[in-house]
Write a protein that holds these residues in place. Structure first.
Motif, PDB file in Angstrom:
ATOM      1  N   LEU A  16      50.589  46.953  23.881  1.00 51.39           N
ATOM      2  CA  LEU A  16      49.321  47.600  24.193  1.00 51.39           C
ATOM      3  C   LEU A  16      48.518  46.829  25.231  1.00 51.39           C
ATOM      4  N   ASP A  17      47.867  47.564  26.107  1.00 53.22           N
ATOM      5  CA  ASP A  17      46.805  47.047  26.968  1.00 53.22           C
ATOM      6  C   ASP A  17      45.541  46.933  26.118  1.00 53.22           C
ATOM      7  N   VAL A  18      44.487  46.331  26.650  1.00 52.12           N
ATOM      8  CA  VAL A  18      43.230  46.195  25.895  1.00 52.12           C
ATOM      9  C   VAL A  18      42.131  47.084  26.486  1.00 52.12           C
ATOM     10  N   ASP A  19      41.590  46.684  27.647  1.00 51.40           N
ATOM     11  CA  ASP A  19      40.444  47.396  28.220  1.00 51.40           C
ATOM     12  C   ASP A  19      40.830  48.796  28.674  1.00 51.40           C
ATOM     13  N   GLY A  20      40.092  49.784  28.207  1.00 52.81           N
ATOM     14  CA  GLY A  20      40.378  51.157  28.555  1.00 52.81           C
ATOM     15  C   GLY A  20      41.453  51.787  27.689  1.00 52.81           C
ATOM     16  N   THR A  21      42.069  50.980  26.831  1.00 51.71           N
ATOM     17  CA  THR A  21      43.100  51.470  25.918  1.00 51.71           C
ATOM     18  C   THR A  21      42.681  51.283  24.460  1.00 51.71           C
ATOM     19  N   LEU A  22      42.196  50.081  24.136  1.00 46.37           N
ATOM     20  CA  LEU A  22      41.763  49.784  22.772  1.00 46.37           C
ATOM     21  C   LEU A  22      40.248  49.793  22.618  1.00 46.37           C
ATOM     22  N   TRP A  23      39.548  49.324  23.643  1.00 41.15           N
ATOM     23  CA  TRP A  23      38.080  49.363  23.575  1.00 41.15           C
ATOM     24  C   TRP A  23      37.488  49.424  24.971  1.00 41.15           C
ATOM     25  N   ASP A  24      36.159  49.661  25.013  1.00 40.18           N
ATOM     26  CA  ASP A  24      35.406  49.681  26.274  1.00 40.18           C
ATOM     27  C   ASP A  24      34.278  48.669  26.153  1.00 40.18           C
ATOM     28  N   SER A  25      34.499  47.504  26.729  1.00 37.69           N
ATOM     29  CA  SER A  25      33.526  46.411  26.674  1.00 37.69           C
ATOM     30  C   SER A  25      32.681  46.324  27.940  1.00 37.69           C
ATOM     31  N   THR A  26      32.822  47.288  28.847  1.00 40.02           N
ATOM     32  CA  THR A  26      32.267  47.128  30.189  1.00 40.02           C
ATOM     33  C   THR A  26      30.747  46.994  30.218  1.00 40.02           C
ATOM     34  N   SER A  27      30.033  47.697  29.360  1.00 34.90           N
ATOM     35  CA  SER A  27      28.562  47.593  29.371  1.00 34.90           C
ATOM     36  C   SER A  27      28.106  46.193  28.980  1.00 34.90           C
ATOM     37  N   ILE A  28      28.728  45.647  27.957  1.00 36.09           N
ATOM     38  CA  ILE A  28      28.374  44.294  27.494  1.00 36.09           C
ATOM     39  C   ILE A  28      28.767  43.261  28.544  1.00 36.09           C
ATOM     40  N   VAL A  29      29.970  43.388  29.083  1.00 39.46           N
ATOM     41  CA  VAL A  29      30.454  42.430  30.077  1.00 39.46           C
ATOM     42  C   VAL A  29      29.646  42.502  31.361  1.00 39.46           C
ATOM     43  N   ALA A  30      29.238  43.714  31.770  1.00 43.29           N
ATOM     44  CA  ALA A  30      28.456  43.866  33.000  1.00 43.29           C
ATOM     45  C   ALA A  30      27.152  43.079  32.923  1.00 43.29           C
ATOM     46  N   ASP A  31      26.465  43.157  31.796  1.00 37.20           N
ATOM     47  CA  ASP A  31      25.212  42.409  31.631  1.00 37.20           C
ATOM     48  C   ASP A  31      25.466  40.906  31.673  1.00 37.20           C
ATOM     49  N   ALA A  32      26.537  40.468  31.015  1.00 37.38           N
ATOM     50  CA  ALA A  32      26.850  39.032  30.981  1.00 37.38           C
ATOM     51  C   ALA A  32      27.219  38.517  32.363  1.00 37.38           C
ATOM     52  N   TRP A  33      28.026  39.291  33.094  1.00 34.03           N
ATOM     53  CA  TRP A  33      28.447  38.858  34.431  1.00 34.03           C
ATOM     54  C   TRP A  33      27.278  38.884  35.407  1.00 34.03           C
ATOM     55  N   THR A  34      26.406  39.856  35.295  1.00 34.86           N
ATOM     56  CA  THR A  34      25.235  39.904  36.180  1.00 34.86           C
ATOM     57  C   THR A  34      24.389  38.656  35.991  1.00 34.86           C
ATOM     58  N   LYS A  35      24.175  38.268  34.753  1.00 33.87           N
ATOM     59  CA  LYS A  35      23.421  37.040  34.474  1.00 33.87           C
ATOM     60  C   LYS A  35      24.117  35.826  35.079  1.00 33.87           C
ATOM     61  N   ALA A  36      25.435  35.770  34.937  1.00 28.96           N
ATOM     62  CA  ALA A  36      26.196  34.616  35.437  1.00 28.96           C
ATOM     63  C   ALA A  36      26.134  34.512  36.953  1.00 28.96           C
ATOM     64  N   VAL A  37      26.362  35.623  37.652  1.00 32.40           N
ATOM     65  CA  VAL A  37      26.380  35.554  39.119  1.00 32.40           C
ATOM     66  C   VAL A  37      24.992  35.261  39.677  1.00 32.40           C
ATOM     67  N   ASP A  44      21.070  38.826  44.309  1.00 30.08           N
ATOM     68  CA  ASP A  44      20.932  40.255  44.586  1.00 30.08           C
ATOM     69  C   ASP A  44      22.088  41.096  44.037  1.00 30.08           C
ATOM     70  N   LEU A  45      23.029  40.472  43.375  1.00 26.81           N
ATOM     71  CA  LEU A  45      24.206  41.195  42.893  1.00 26.81           C
ATOM     72  C   LEU A  45      23.993  41.703  41.474  1.00 26.81           C
ATOM     73  N   THR A  46      24.142  42.992  41.291  1.00 31.09           N
ATOM     74  CA  THR A  46      24.114  43.612  39.972  1.00 31.09           C
ATOM     75  C   THR A  46      25.489  44.186  39.682  1.00 31.09           C
ATOM     76  N   ILE A  47      26.053  43.781  38.590  1.00 30.48           N
ATOM     77  CA  ILE A  47      27.368  44.275  38.180  1.00 30.48           C
ATOM     78  C   ILE A  47      27.169  45.360  37.134  1.00 30.48           C
ATOM     79  N   THR A  48      27.786  46.504  37.341  1.00 36.80           N
ATOM     80  CA  THR A  48      27.612  47.632  36.431  1.00 36.80           C
ATOM     81  C   THR A  48      28.906  47.916  35.669  1.00 36.80           C
ATOM     82  N   ALA A  49      28.764  48.685  34.593  1.00 38.96           N
ATOM     83  CA  ALA A  49      29.936  49.086  33.816  1.00 38.96           C
ATOM     84  C   ALA A  49      30.909  49.889  34.665  1.00 38.96           C
ATOM     85  N   ASP A  50      30.379  50.759  35.526  1.00 37.74           N
ATOM     86  CA  ASP A  50      31.251  51.564  36.381  1.00 37.74           C
ATOM     87  C   ASP A  50      32.046  50.701  37.354  1.00 37.74           C
ATOM     88  N   MET A  51      31.415  49.654  37.876  1.00 38.67           N
ATOM     89  CA  MET A  51      32.143  48.728  38.746  1.00 38.67           C
ATOM     90  C   MET A  51      33.300  48.081  37.996  1.00 38.67           C
TER      91      MET A  51
END
Length: 218
Positions: A16-37, A44-51
Motif C-alpha cells: 500500500l501507498d500512504v498519502d492519497g491512498t490511506l489518509w489525507d494529511s495535506t491540510s495539517i502538513v500544509a500548515d506545518a510546512w508554511t510555518k517552517a518555511v 512570503d511562501l504559503t503552502i496549501t493542501a492543494d499544492m
C-alpha cells in the motif's frame, strides 16, 4: 479491467501507498510546512493542501526542488528537514480522523487473508507515525520508504519483495508515479480513484478503500 487483475491472482502480498491512498494529511502538513518555511527565510511562501496533493507521491528531494527552486541544495535540505520535524509534531498532536473511510477496519480484515505491507516516498518515521496513530502496527508486516533508503519507490518495492520473498504481490496507489513504480517493480497496480491523482492505465480500480476486500480477496 477486472480481467486484467485476475490474470495475476492469487496474490501473495498487498503493498500500500500512504498519502492519497490511506489518509489525507495535506491540510495539517500544509500548515506545518508554511510555518517552517516562513521561519527559515521564505516569509512570503504559503503552502496549501492543494499544492501538496500535487507534490505528495514524489520523493522528498524532488519536492524540495519544486517547492524551493530559488534556494541552494543545502538550504533546501535544511528547510525540508525542519518541515518534516514540524509535520511530525503536528500530525502527532492532531486528534482529527484523517484516514479515508473504513481504512483501519479493511486493513485489519485484509491482514487475515494475506500479508499487508506499506511502501511510500515519504521521510523516515512517517509510516511509523501513521501506524501509531491508527494502531495498525501489528497488521502491517513490513514497510519501506525513500527516507530510509534514498531509493525510488519502484526500487523500494523490489527491496521489500526480496526480503519478504514475495513473488506475486499487488500495489495500491493513487498517482501516475505509483503506476510507474509498479511497472518498474513488474507487479500489477490498483488505482485508488479517490486520492490525489489520475491514472489511465491500471489493472484494477477502487473508488473507496473497502472495495479491496471484494477486488482481491473474493
Amino acid at each position: 479491467m477486472l480481467q486484467n487483475l485476475k490474470k495475476y491472482m492469487p496474490f501473495d502480498g498487498l503493498i500500500l501507498d500512504v498519502d492519497g491512498t490511506l489518509w489525507d494529511s495535506t491540510s495539517i502538513v500544509a500548515d506545518a510546512w508554511t510555518k517552517a518555511v516562513r521561519e527559515n527565510g521564505c516569509e512570503d511562501l504559503t503552502i496549501t493542501a492543494d499544492m501538496l496533493k500535487q507534490l505528495f507521491g514524489k520523493t522528498m528531494n524532488v519536492i524540495a526542488d519544486l517547492l524551493l527552486p530559488e534556494l541552494s541544495a543545502e538550504e533546501r535540505c535544511h528547510i525540508m528537514d525542519v518541515c518534516c520535524k514540524y509535520e511530525h509534531r503536528a500530525l502527532e498532536e492532531n486528534e482529527c480522523h484523517i484516514c479515508y473511510s473504513k481504512v483501519v477496519d479493511t486493513i485489519q480484515t485484509l491482514s487475515e487473508k494475506l500479508p499487508v505491507f506499506i511502501v511510500s516516498n515519504c521521510q523516515s518515521g512517517y509510516i511509523e507515525l501513521f501506524l501509531e496513530k491508527t494502531k495498525l502496527s501489528s497488521y502491517i508486516k513490513d514497510i519501506e520508504c525513500f527516507g530510509n533508503t534514498g531509493k525510488k519507490k519502484g526500487e523500494n518495492i523490489r527491496l521489500l519483495m526480496e526480503r519478504n520473498h514475495l513473488k506475486h504481490p499487488v500495489y495500491v496507489g493513487d498517482t501516475q508515479g505509483d503506476r510507474d513504480a509498479s511497472d518498474e517493480a513488474e507487479i500489477p497496480f490498483i488505482f485508488a480513484s479517490y486520492g490525489f491523482g489520475n491514472v489511465e492505465d491500471k489493472d484494477g480500480q477502487i473508488d473507496e478503500f473497502s472495495e479491496l476486500l471484494q477486488l482481491i480477496c473474493e
